[in-house]
Design an enzyme around this catalytic site. Structure first.
Site, PDB file in Angstrom:
ATOM      1  N   ILE A  14       0.784  -1.102  -0.017  1.00  0.00           N
ATOM      2  CA  ILE A  14       0.025   0.044   0.070  1.00  0.00           C
ATOM      3  C   ILE A  14       1.274   1.657  -0.262  1.00  0.00           C
ATOM      4  CG2 ILE A  14      -2.014   1.182   1.511  1.00  0.00           C
ATOM      5  CD1 ILE A  14      -2.524  -1.703   2.364  1.00  0.00           C
ATOM      6  N   GLU A 140      -8.985  -5.583  11.438  1.00  0.00           N
ATOM      7  CA  GLU A 140      -8.740  -6.550  11.848  1.00  0.00           C
ATOM      8  C   GLU A 140      -8.570  -6.618  13.592  1.00  0.00           C
ATOM      9  OE1 GLU A 140      -6.058  -9.578  10.308  1.00  0.00           O
ATOM     10  OE2 GLU A 140      -6.543  -8.904   8.159  1.00  0.00           O
ATOM     11  N   TYR A 166      -1.053  -9.795  15.035  1.00  0.00           N
ATOM     12  CA  TYR A 166      -1.367  -9.002  13.665  1.00  0.00           C
ATOM     13  C   TYR A 166      -2.280  -7.793  14.732  1.00  0.00           C
ATOM     14  CZ  TYR A 166      -2.172  -6.251   9.467  1.00  0.00           C
ATOM     15  OH  TYR A 166      -2.619  -5.237   9.301  1.00  0.00           O
ATOM     16  N   SER A 167      -3.731  -8.358  14.696  1.00  0.00           N
ATOM     17  CA  SER A 167      -4.303  -7.495  15.063  1.00  0.00           C
ATOM     18  C   SER A 167      -4.785  -6.481  16.931  1.00  0.00           C
ATOM     19  CB  SER A 167      -5.537  -7.924  14.718  1.00  0.00           C
ATOM     20  OG  SER A 167      -6.000  -9.071  15.904  1.00  0.00           O
ATOM     21  N   LYS A 170      -1.572  -4.411  15.913  1.00  0.00           N
ATOM     22  CA  LYS A 170      -2.010  -3.509  15.109  1.00  0.00           C
ATOM     23  C   LYS A 170      -3.126  -2.237  16.437  1.00  0.00           C
ATOM     24  CE  LYS A 170      -1.784  -1.623  11.781  1.00  0.00           C
ATOM     25  NZ  LYS A 170      -0.416  -0.902  11.344  1.00  0.00           N
ATOM     26  N   ASN A 265     -14.150 -16.833   1.052  1.00  0.00           N
ATOM     27  CA  ASN A 265     -12.866 -16.875  -0.240  1.00  0.00           C
ATOM     28  C   ASN A 265     -13.250 -17.524  -0.905  1.00  0.00           C
ATOM     29  OD1 ASN A 265     -11.219 -15.082   2.127  1.00  0.00           O
ATOM     30  ND2 ASN A 265     -10.953 -17.126   3.490  1.00  0.00           N
ATOM     31  N   HIS A 300      -8.845 -18.170  13.052  1.00  0.00           N
ATOM     32  CA  HIS A 300      -9.197 -17.562  11.787  1.00  0.00           C
ATOM     33  C   HIS A 300     -10.941 -16.966  12.213  1.00  0.00           C
ATOM     34  CE1 HIS A 300      -9.156 -18.700   7.165  1.00  0.00           C
ATOM     35  NE2 HIS A 300      -9.567 -17.155   7.609  1.00  0.00           N
TER      36      HIS A 300
HETATM   37  P1  NAD Z   1       3.709  -4.479   3.633  1.00  0.00           P
HETATM   38  O1  NAD Z   1       3.919  -5.297   3.829  1.00  0.00           O
HETATM   39  O2  NAD Z   1       3.692  -5.133   1.854  1.00  0.00           O
HETATM   40  O3  NAD Z   1       4.351  -3.211   3.945  1.00  0.00           O
HETATM   41  C1  NAD Z   1       5.190  -3.003   5.200  1.00  0.00           C
HETATM   42  C2  NAD Z   1       6.542  -2.164   4.788  1.00  0.00           C
HETATM   43  O4  NAD Z   1       6.614  -1.678   5.762  1.00  0.00           O
HETATM   44  C3  NAD Z   1       7.636  -3.321   4.355  1.00  0.00           C
HETATM   45  O5  NAD Z   1       7.917  -2.016   3.015  1.00  0.00           O
HETATM   46  C4  NAD Z   1       8.405  -2.637   4.944  1.00  0.00           C
HETATM   47  O6  NAD Z   1       9.674  -3.310   4.596  1.00  0.00           O
HETATM   48  C5  NAD Z   1       8.035  -2.157   6.328  1.00  0.00           C
HETATM   49  N1  NAD Z   1       8.865  -2.169   7.640  1.00  0.00           N
HETATM   50  C6  NAD Z   1       8.374  -2.771   8.333  1.00  0.00           C
HETATM   51  N2  NAD Z   1       8.821  -3.452   9.750  1.00  0.00           N
HETATM   52  C7  NAD Z   1       9.556  -1.758   9.396  1.00  0.00           C
HETATM   53  C8  NAD Z   1      10.341  -1.288  10.626  1.00  0.00           C
HETATM   54  N3  NAD Z   1      10.464  -1.698  11.366  1.00  0.00           N
HETATM   55  N4  NAD Z   1      10.990  -0.103  10.334  1.00  0.00           N
HETATM   56  C9  NAD Z   1      10.261   0.225   8.961  1.00  0.00           C
HETATM   57  N5  NAD Z   1      10.038   0.204   7.792  1.00  0.00           N
HETATM   58  C10 NAD Z   1       9.165  -1.243   7.865  1.00  0.00           C
HETATM   59  O7  NAD Z   1       1.956  -3.952   4.227  1.00  0.00           O
HETATM   60  P2  NAD Z   1       0.869  -4.094   3.882  1.00  0.00           P
HETATM   61  O8  NAD Z   1       0.349  -4.425   2.928  1.00  0.00           O
HETATM   62  O9  NAD Z   1       1.061  -2.533   2.705  1.00  0.00           O
HETATM   63  O10 NAD Z   1       0.063  -2.571   4.368  1.00  0.00           O
HETATM   64  C11 NAD Z   1       0.699  -1.434   4.978  1.00  0.00           C
HETATM   65  C12 NAD Z   1      -0.198  -1.345   6.176  1.00  0.00           C
HETATM   66  O11 NAD Z   1      -1.649  -1.069   6.239  1.00  0.00           O
HETATM   67  C13 NAD Z   1      -0.090  -2.074   7.455  1.00  0.00           C
HETATM   68  O12 NAD Z   1       0.100  -1.215   8.842  1.00  0.00           O
HETATM   69  C14 NAD Z   1      -1.090  -2.836   7.690  1.00  0.00           C
HETATM   70  O13 NAD Z   1      -1.334  -3.323   8.572  1.00  0.00           O
HETATM   71  C15 NAD Z   1      -2.165  -1.610   6.457  1.00  0.00           C
HETATM   72  N6  NAD Z   1      -3.163  -2.037   6.735  1.00  0.00           N
HETATM   73  C16 NAD Z   1      -2.749  -3.306   6.040  1.00  0.00           C
HETATM   74  C17 NAD Z   1      -3.912  -3.707   4.367  1.00  0.00           C
HETATM   75  C18 NAD Z   1      -3.644  -5.135   3.629  1.00  0.00           C
HETATM   76  O14 NAD Z   1      -4.986  -5.417   3.349  1.00  0.00           O
HETATM   77  N7  NAD Z   1      -2.949  -5.116   3.015  1.00  0.00           N
HETATM   78  C19 NAD Z   1      -5.398  -3.398   4.949  1.00  0.00           C
HETATM   79  C20 NAD Z   1      -5.491  -2.237   5.660  1.00  0.00           C
HETATM   80  C21 NAD Z   1      -4.805  -2.207   6.707  1.00  0.00           C
HETATM   81  P1  TYD Z   2      -4.545 -12.999   3.931  1.00  0.00           P
HETATM   82  O1  TYD Z   2      -4.672 -12.287   2.225  1.00  0.00           O
HETATM   83  O2  TYD Z   2      -3.706 -13.095   4.468  1.00  0.00           O
HETATM   84  O3  TYD Z   2      -5.554 -11.512   4.715  1.00  0.00           O
HETATM   85  P2  TYD Z   2      -6.294 -11.723   6.188  1.00  0.00           P
HETATM   86  O4  TYD Z   2      -5.414 -13.079   6.921  1.00  0.00           O
HETATM   87  O5  TYD Z   2      -5.307 -10.073   6.892  1.00  0.00           O
HETATM   88  O6  TYD Z   2      -7.500 -11.313   6.671  1.00  0.00           O
HETATM   89  O7  TYD Z   2      -5.869 -13.539   3.924  1.00  0.00           O
HETATM   90  C1  TYD Z   2      -7.330 -13.056   3.195  1.00  0.00           C
HETATM   91  C2  TYD Z   2      -8.349 -14.575   3.267  1.00  0.00           C
HETATM   92  O8  TYD Z   2      -7.460 -15.782   2.706  1.00  0.00           O
HETATM   93  C3  TYD Z   2      -7.899 -15.312   5.296  1.00  0.00           C
HETATM   94  O9  TYD Z   2      -9.433 -15.080   5.817  1.00  0.00           O
HETATM   95  C4  TYD Z   2      -6.840 -16.338   4.906  1.00  0.00           C
HETATM   96  C5  TYD Z   2      -7.360 -16.594   3.434  1.00  0.00           C
HETATM   97  N1  TYD Z   2      -6.141 -17.302   3.160  1.00  0.00           N
HETATM   98  C6  TYD Z   2      -6.511 -18.523   2.357  1.00  0.00           C
HETATM   99  O10 TYD Z   2      -7.306 -19.633   2.844  1.00  0.00           O
HETATM  100  N2  TYD Z   2      -4.788 -19.594   2.295  1.00  0.00           N
HETATM  101  C7  TYD Z   2      -4.169 -18.666   2.035  1.00  0.00           C
HETATM  102  O11 TYD Z   2      -3.109 -19.368   1.510  1.00  0.00           O
HETATM  103  C8  TYD Z   2      -4.153 -17.709   2.715  1.00  0.00           C
HETATM  104  C9  TYD Z   2      -2.272 -16.576   2.922  1.00  0.00           C
HETATM  105  C10 TYD Z   2      -5.091 -17.191   2.968  1.00  0.00           C
END
Ligand code: NAD
Ligand code: TYD
Length: 360
Positions: A14, A140, A166-167, A170, A265, A300
Site C-alpha cells: 500500500i 481486524e 497481528y491485529s 495494530k 474465500n 481464523h
Molecule cells: P507490507 O507488508 O506490504 O509493507 C510493509 C512495509 O513496511 C514494507 O515495505 C516493510 O519493509 C516496512 N517495514 C516493516 N517493518 C519496518 C520497520 N521496523 N521500520 C521501517 N519499515 C518497516 O504491508 P501493506 O499490506 O502495504 O500494509 C501497510 C499498512 O497498511 C500496514 O500498517 C497494515 O497494517 C495496513 N493495512 C493493510 C491492509 C492490507 O490489506 N494489506 C489492510 C488494512 C490496513
Molecule cells: P490474507 O490475504 O492473509 O489476509 P487477512 O488474513 O489479513 O484477511 O488472507 C485472506 C483470507 O484468505 C483469510 O481468510 C485467510 C485466507 N487464506 C487462505 O485460505 N489461504 C492462504 O494461503 C492465505 C494466505 C490466506
C-alpha cells in the site's frame, strides 16, 4: 501550501501505491519515504519515481528512535503517514515478537519523535493546522462478525476485540495514537481499512499468492472450508481515501474504509481462477482442480465487513473500482510483471513458503 511529508513503509504494497500518488499529485510537497526494506519492502515498486525532485528514500527502522528523531528534525517533517508494519497474520502467529516490536514500539517511537519536534515548534494545535500524524490501521482490530448476521458491519464505535497477534499489535498501536492525541493534543487521525488488493502486493497474501500458483499450476491452499468472509478494496481506492483523510480528516477522529465487496474465500478463489485462466488463454475454470482445502488458520476470524458511511458522508469518498474490474487489473499486473514476481519469490521467501505449506 508546501509540506514535508514522511511516509513510512513506502516500499511495501500500500505504501508504494501511496508514495507514487502523493509524489505525482503534489509536486510542491517533499515526500520522504522511510522504510527498513524487510522481506516485504521492495524499491522496485517505485522505480518510475526514483529520480523525482520531490521524492527521497531513506532506509531506516522506525524502532530506531534516535535516527527517526534526527530525520524528522532535519527534514522539517510536518506530516506523517504511517504505514510501516509487519502485516501478515500467518507470520504473526509464528513470530509475535516481531509484530509487537515493529507495530507497537515502532509506532510509539515515531509518535514520540514527532511530538518532540512538533511541540517546541508550536505546531501542535487541536485544529491540526500545523502538523498531522496519520496512522493507517486495519479493520481486524474489531475482531470478527458473524456470517449469520449480514446486516451487522464494523463501525467506528465497534469495540476493539483483536484475535491474532497481528491485529492485537495494530490495536495497541491505534491506542497509542489516540493516547498521544488525548494526552498531548497531537493532531492525529486513524483509518481502519478492509483487505486491500492490487499491484505490488507481496505474494504471501491470498490474491497474489493464488495468482502465482495458478500460473505455475501449483495447489491453492484454501484454509478450512473457504467459508471465511473478507471485504475487498482495490488499493487505488484506499490511496484516494488516504489523500482525503490526510488533508481533511478531523483531528482525533477515526474513519473506517471498506469496499462493500464481501466475498467468501472460496467465491473469491473461484473468480480468481476464472479470470486468470481467461487472461492466460486457458479454458475458463480449467484450473478449479487446483483448489486444495488445508488445515485452518488458528483463531481464523469468520467475517470482516465495514460500514464506511462516516468517510463517505463527511469527506465525500467512494470507491471507483468495481470488484470485477479490480480483479482483472490485478491479475493482468501480475501476468505482466513476471520478473517482479520471480525476484520476490526467490531466496528467503522460497524457504518460508516451503515451511508454511509443505506440512499442511
Ligand atoms: P507490507 O507488508 O506490504 O509493507 C510493509 C512495509 O513496511 C514494507 O515495505 C516493510 O519493509 C516496512 N517495514 C516493516 N517493518 C519496518 C520497520 N521496523 N521500520 C521501517 N519499515 C518497516 O504491508 P501493506 O499490506 O502495504 O500494509 C501497510 C499498512 O497498511 C500496514 O500498517 C497494515 O497494517 C495496513 N493495512 C493493510 C491492509 C492490507 O490489506 N494489506 C489492510 C488494512 C490496513
Ligand atoms: P490474507 O490475504 O492473509 O489476509 P487477512 O488474513 O489479513 O484477511 O488472507 C485472506 C483470507 O484468505 C483469510 O481468510 C485467510 C485466507 N487464506 C487462505 O485460505 N489461504 C492462504 O494461503 C492465505 C494466505 C490466506
Amino acid at each position: 501550501m508546501s509540506r514535508n511529508i514522511l511516509i513510512t513503509g513506502g516500499a511495501g504494497f500500500i505504501g508504494s501505491n501511496a508514495v507514487r500518488h502523493f509524489v505525482n499529485k503534489y509536486p510542491h510537497y517533499k515526500i520522504v519515504n522511510l522504510d527498513a526494506l524487510t522481506y516485504a519492502g521492495n524499491l522496485a515498486n517505485l522505480k518510475d519515481i526514483e529520480g523525482r525532485d520531490n521524492y527521497e528514500f531513506v532506509k531506516m527502522d522506525i524502532c530506531d528512535f534516535e535516527a527517526v528523531s534526527t530525520l524528522i528534525r532535519d527534514k522539517k517533517i510536518d506530516g506523517i503517514i504511517h504505514l510501516a508494519a509487519e502485516s501478515h497474520v500467518d507470520r504473526s502467529i509464528a513470530d509475535p515478537f516481531t509484530f509487537a516490536r515493529t507495530n507497537i514500539m515502532g509506532t510509539l517511537s515515531l509518535l514520540q519523535a514527532a511530538k518532540n519536534y512538533w511541540q517546541p515548534m508550536g505546531w501542535i494545535s487541536e485544529s491540526g493546522a500545523g502538523c498531522k500524524f496519520y496512522h493507517i490501521s486495519t479493520d481486524e482490530v474489531y475482531g470478527t462478525l458473524s456470517p449469520e448476521e449480514p446486516e451487522v458491519l464494523f463501525t467506528e464505535d465497534t469495540p476493539y476485540s483483536p484475535h491474532s497477534p497481528y491485529s492485537a499489535s495494530k490495536a495497541s498501536s491505534d491506542h497509542f495514537v489516540r493516547a498521544f492525541h488525548d494526552t498531548y493534543g497531537m493532531p492525529t487521525v486513524i483509518t481502519n481499512c478492509s483487505n486491500n488488493y492490487g499491484p505490488n502486493q507481496f505474494p504471501e497474501k491470498l490474491i497474489p499468492l493464488f495468482i502465482n500458483n495458478i500460473v505455475e499450476r501449483k495447489p491453492l491452499p484454501v484454509y478450512g472450508k473457504g467459508e471465511n468472509i473478507r471485504d475487498w478494496l482495490y488499493v487505488a481506492d484506499h490511496v484516494e481515501a488516504m489523500d482525503l483523510v490526510f488533508h481533511k480528516g478531523e483531528s482525533g477522529r477515526t474513519y473506517n474504509i471498506g469496499g462493500m465487496n464481501e466475498r467468501t474465500n472460496i467465491e473469491l478463489v473461484k473468480a480468481l481462477i476464472q479470470t486468470t485462466d481467461r487472461l492466460l488463454g486457458r479454458q475458463e475454470g480449467e484450473d478449479l482442480g487446483l483448489i486444495h482445502f488445508v488445515t485452518d488458520r488458528p483463531g481464523h476470524d469468520a467475517r470482516y465487513a465495514i460500514d464506511s458511511s462516516r468517510l463517505r458522508e463527511e469527506l465525500g469518498w467512494k470507491p471507483a473500482v468495481s470488484f470485477n474490474e479490480g480483479l482483472e487489473k490485478t491479475v493482468r499486473w501480475y501476468l505482466d510483471n513476471k520478473e517482479w514476481l520471480e525476484q520476490v519469490t526467490s531466496g528467503e521467501y522460497a524457504e518460508y513458503y516451503e515451511k508454511m505449506y509443505s506440512n499442511r
